[in-house]
Design a protein around this motif. Structure first.
Motif, PDB file in Angstrom:
ATOM      1  N   ARG A  52      39.338  38.915  17.612  1.00 43.53           N
ATOM      2  CA  ARG A  52      38.943  38.915  16.099  1.00 43.53           C
ATOM      3  C   ARG A  52      40.310  38.617  14.901  1.00 43.53           C
ATOM      4  N   GLY A  53      40.128  37.789  13.955  1.00 44.46           N
ATOM      5  CA  GLY A  53      40.939  37.657  13.126  1.00 44.46           C
ATOM      6  C   GLY A  53      41.768  36.310  13.203  1.00 44.46           C
ATOM      7  N   ILE A  54      41.319  35.560  14.138  1.00 51.03           N
ATOM      8  CA  ILE A  54      41.950  34.332  14.419  1.00 51.03           C
ATOM      9  C   ILE A  54      41.365  33.315  13.541  1.00 51.03           C
ATOM     10  N   LYS A  55      41.940  32.684  12.587  1.00 48.79           N
ATOM     11  CA  LYS A  55      41.742  31.787  11.390  1.00 48.79           C
ATOM     12  C   LYS A  55      41.685  30.198  12.109  1.00 48.79           C
ATOM     13  N   GLY A  56      42.666  30.017  13.108  1.00 50.69           N
ATOM     14  CA  GLY A  56      42.770  28.736  13.541  1.00 50.69           C
ATOM     15  C   GLY A  56      43.880  28.652  14.404  1.00 50.69           C
ATOM     16  N   ILE A  57      44.069  27.819  15.288  1.00 54.31           N
ATOM     17  CA  ILE A  57      45.185  27.419  16.279  1.00 54.31           C
ATOM     18  C   ILE A  57      45.660  26.132  15.940  1.00 54.31           C
ATOM     19  N   ASP A  58      46.793  25.888  15.335  1.00 53.95           N
ATOM     20  CA  ASP A  58      47.486  24.659  14.966  1.00 53.95           C
ATOM     21  C   ASP A  58      48.446  24.088  16.075  1.00 53.95           C
ATOM     22  N   VAL A  59      48.013  22.894  16.473  1.00 54.93           N
ATOM     23  CA  VAL A  59      48.804  21.974  17.523  1.00 54.93           C
ATOM     24  C   VAL A  59      49.760  21.290  16.573  1.00 54.93           C
ATOM     25  N   ILE A  60      51.130  21.408  16.725  1.00 50.93           N
ATOM     26  CA  ILE A  60      52.118  20.928  15.870  1.00 50.93           C
ATOM     27  C   ILE A  60      53.043  20.007  16.655  1.00 50.93           C
ATOM     28  N   VAL A  61      52.942  18.771  16.157  1.00 53.85           N
ATOM     29  CA  VAL A  61      53.642  17.758  16.892  1.00 53.85           C
ATOM     30  C   VAL A  61      54.962  17.160  15.949  1.00 53.85           C
ATOM     31  N   GLY A  62      56.201  17.286  16.381  1.00 58.34           N
ATOM     32  CA  GLY A  62      56.987  16.813  15.438  1.00 58.34           C
ATOM     33  C   GLY A  62      56.986  17.590  14.100  1.00 58.34           C
ATOM     34  N   GLY A  63      56.706  18.726  14.127  1.00 56.11           N
ATOM     35  CA  GLY A  63      56.833  19.586  12.730  1.00 56.11           C
ATOM     36  C   GLY A  63      55.500  19.100  11.865  1.00 56.11           C
ATOM     37  N   GLN A  64      54.611  18.462  12.246  1.00 55.48           N
ATOM     38  CA  GLN A  64      53.287  18.108  11.401  1.00 55.48           C
ATOM     39  C   GLN A  64      51.974  18.736  12.393  1.00 55.48           C
ATOM     40  N   VAL A  65      50.972  19.187  11.621  1.00 56.54           N
ATOM     41  CA  VAL A  65      50.044  19.678  12.219  1.00 56.54           C
ATOM     42  C   VAL A  65      49.037  18.604  12.491  1.00 56.54           C
ATOM     43  N   HIS A 112      58.226  13.719  22.485  1.00 53.69           N
ATOM     44  CA  HIS A 112      57.566  14.606  21.328  1.00 53.69           C
ATOM     45  C   HIS A 112      57.857  16.278  21.576  1.00 53.69           C
ATOM     46  N   VAL A 113      57.962  16.779  20.573  1.00 53.17           N
ATOM     47  CA  VAL A 113      58.248  18.072  20.673  1.00 53.17           C
ATOM     48  C   VAL A 113      56.790  18.772  20.068  1.00 53.17           C
ATOM     49  N   ILE A 114      56.267  19.527  21.057  1.00 53.86           N
ATOM     50  CA  ILE A 114      54.836  19.979  20.776  1.00 53.86           C
ATOM     51  C   ILE A 114      54.822  21.562  20.764  1.00 53.86           C
ATOM     52  N   GLY A 115      54.129  22.311  19.962  1.00 56.69           N
ATOM     53  CA  GLY A 115      54.052  23.727  19.617  1.00 56.69           C
ATOM     54  C   GLY A 115      52.661  24.033  19.291  1.00 56.69           C
ATOM     55  N   LEU A 116      52.443  25.445  19.525  1.00 58.44           N
ATOM     56  CA  LEU A 116      51.098  26.061  18.830  1.00 58.44           C
ATOM     57  C   LEU A 116      51.747  27.151  17.770  1.00 58.44           C
ATOM     58  N   VAL A 117      50.808  27.253  16.724  1.00 54.68           N
ATOM     59  CA  VAL A 117      50.651  28.317  15.809  1.00 54.68           C
ATOM     60  C   VAL A 117      49.515  28.821  15.826  1.00 54.68           C
ATOM     61  N   LEU A 118      49.442  30.502  16.020  1.00 57.46           N
ATOM     62  CA  LEU A 118      48.023  30.955  16.013  1.00 57.46           C
ATOM     63  C   LEU A 118      48.115  31.408  14.477  1.00 57.46           C
ATOM     64  N   ARG A 119      47.135  31.365  13.828  1.00 58.38           N
ATOM     65  CA  ARG A 119      47.062  31.989  12.618  1.00 58.38           C
ATOM     66  C   ARG A 119      46.084  32.961  12.597  1.00 58.38           C
ATOM     67  N   GLY A 120      46.323  33.960  11.805  1.00 51.62           N
ATOM     68  CA  GLY A 120      45.156  35.210  11.962  1.00 51.62           C
ATOM     69  C   GLY A 120      45.957  36.372  11.048  1.00 51.62           C
ATOM     70  N   LEU A 121      45.726  37.484  11.586  1.00 49.72           N
ATOM     71  CA  LEU A 121      46.208  38.669  10.896  1.00 49.72           C
ATOM     72  C   LEU A 121      47.824  38.740  10.949  1.00 49.72           C
ATOM     73  N   ALA A 122      48.215  38.000  12.022  1.00 52.30           N
ATOM     74  CA  ALA A 122      49.558  37.896  11.939  1.00 52.30           C
ATOM     75  C   ALA A 122      49.901  36.403  12.675  1.00 52.30           C
ATOM     76  N   THR A 123      50.860  35.756  12.153  1.00 52.68           N
ATOM     77  CA  THR A 123      51.290  34.260  12.707  1.00 52.68           C
ATOM     78  C   THR A 123      52.205  34.227  13.832  1.00 52.68           C
ATOM     79  N   ARG A 124      51.570  33.700  15.045  1.00 48.15           N
ATOM     80  CA  ARG A 124      52.253  33.836  16.294  1.00 48.15           C
ATOM     81  C   ARG A 124      52.595  32.494  16.527  1.00 48.15           C
ATOM     82  N   ARG A 125      53.991  32.166  17.151  1.00 45.88           N
ATOM     83  CA  ARG A 125      54.233  30.716  17.463  1.00 45.88           C
ATOM     84  C   ARG A 125      54.753  30.574  18.771  1.00 45.88           C
ATOM     85  N   SER A 126      54.285  29.668  19.739  1.00 47.58           N
ATOM     86  CA  SER A 126      54.570  29.397  21.039  1.00 47.58           C
ATOM     87  C   SER A 126      55.998  28.852  20.771  1.00 47.58           C
TER      88      SER A 126
END
Length: 93
Positions: free
Chosen positions: A16-29, A48-62
């Motif tokens: 619950r509360g997850i608004k989206g999971i952004d795939v970030i490559v080189g600083g861009q979604v 390439h530098v790749i990461g994930l950002v979980l947007r929800g009640l709290a923002t979490r970064r991989s």
């Protein structure tokens, strides 16, 4: 011919509360996922530098993963969510 990265997301569905999971490559979604699944991203050959950002009640970064792709190469990364730790992990498959 471009290279591609497939990102397999697990353990995000049903949270619950997850608004989206952004795939970030080189600083861009480059993609926003809504939950579990496999998402393929076309990228040019190179590093390439790749990461994930979980947007929800709290923002979490991989942590970020650096991937070097050759022309026409396909790689797979796995992303998961830990309910216990509230963290997002991303690593090579």
């Amino acid at each position: 011919m471009a290279a591609s990265v497939s990102i397999v997301l697990t353990k995000f569905g049903g949270q619950r509360g997850i608004k989206g999971i952004d795939v970030i490559v080189g600083g861009q979604v480059l993609h926003t996922a809504s939950g579990d699944g496999t998402y393929r991203i076309e990228l040019p050959a190179g590093t390439h530098v790749i990461g994930l950002v979980l947007r929800g009640l709290a923002t979490r970064r991989s942590k970020v993963v650096e991937v070097t792709l050759d022309e026409g190469e396909a790689r797979e990364l796995r992303g998961s969510y830990s309910i216990l730790w509230g963290s997002v992990a991303l690593k090579p498959a």
